[in-house]
Design an enzyme around this catalytic site. Sequence first.
Site, PDB file in Angstrom:
ATOM      1  N   SER A  47       1.344  -8.445  -1.912  1.00 44.28           N
ATOM      2  CA  SER A  47       0.243  -7.815  -1.181  1.00 44.28           C
ATOM      3  C   SER A  47      -1.066  -8.362  -1.736  1.00 44.28           C
ATOM      4  CB  SER A  47       0.309  -6.292  -1.354  1.00 44.28           C
ATOM      5  OG  SER A  47      -0.756  -5.667  -0.690  1.00 44.28           O
ATOM      6  N   TYR A  80      -3.169  -0.478   3.921  1.00 48.95           N
ATOM      7  CA  TYR A  80      -1.913  -0.082   4.547  1.00 48.95           C
ATOM      8  C   TYR A  80      -0.719  -0.460   3.661  1.00 48.95           C
ATOM      9  CZ  TYR A  80       1.961  -0.077   7.868  1.00 48.95           C
ATOM     10  OH  TYR A  80       3.173   0.143   8.479  1.00 48.95           O
ATOM     11  N   GLU A  81      -0.733  -1.691   3.154  1.00 51.08           N
ATOM     12  CA  GLU A  81       0.357  -2.152   2.288  1.00 51.08           C
ATOM     13  C   GLU A  81       0.409  -1.334   1.006  1.00 51.08           C
ATOM     14  OE1 GLU A  81      -0.422  -6.320   1.812  1.00 51.08           O
ATOM     15  OE2 GLU A  81       0.129  -6.775   3.891  1.00 51.08           O
ATOM     16  N   LEU A  82      -0.745  -1.056   0.404  1.00 49.37           N
ATOM     17  CA  LEU A  82      -0.798  -0.265  -0.815  1.00 49.37           C
ATOM     18  C   LEU A  82      -0.241   1.131  -0.580  1.00 49.37           C
ATOM     19  CD1 LEU A  82      -1.598   0.318  -3.733  1.00 49.37           C
ATOM     20  CD2 LEU A  82      -3.927   0.765  -2.917  1.00 49.37           C
ATOM     21  N   LEU A  89       3.502   0.929  -0.252  1.00 49.40           N
ATOM     22  CA  LEU A  89       4.162   0.715  -1.539  1.00 49.40           C
ATOM     23  C   LEU A  89       4.120   1.969  -2.416  1.00 49.40           C
ATOM     24  CD1 LEU A  89       3.014  -2.923  -2.279  1.00 49.40           C
ATOM     25  CD2 LEU A  89       5.374  -2.157  -1.983  1.00 49.40           C
TER      26      LEU A  89
END
Length: 130
Positions: free
Chosen positions: A14, A81-83, A86
Amino acid sequence: MIVEGKKMKDLFISHASEDKDDLVRPLVEELKKYGVDIWYDEFELKLGDSLSESIDYGLSNSSYGLIILSPNFLKKKWTDYELKSLLTSEMYKGKMILPIWHNLTLEQVMERSLYLADKKALMSNLGIAK
């Protein structure tokens, strides 16, 4: 289109696209030398793919998430969004988030996430080999 039946990746990367040239690509190339199977957008995304579906697939089918935290990362919606994805995965599945701080201070990370500020991180100024 996402192809069903792909095997689990070792690592999802990411990052902000602005950090590709100076850190992300060289890091990915170094990790590949060690046989790390990486979900990296430049390898996985094909013309016409749905970004959200592809990223969700990569996040869900990777053992670890390597987050390159940088000032660019903190400004973007996709990286947010990725954070969040995750963090949710780590809470429910026990996945590990592996942070690298790139041109950031502890204070900047703390402003964004006390949880991430508490995680042991590598500093990008230590070099790619580290």
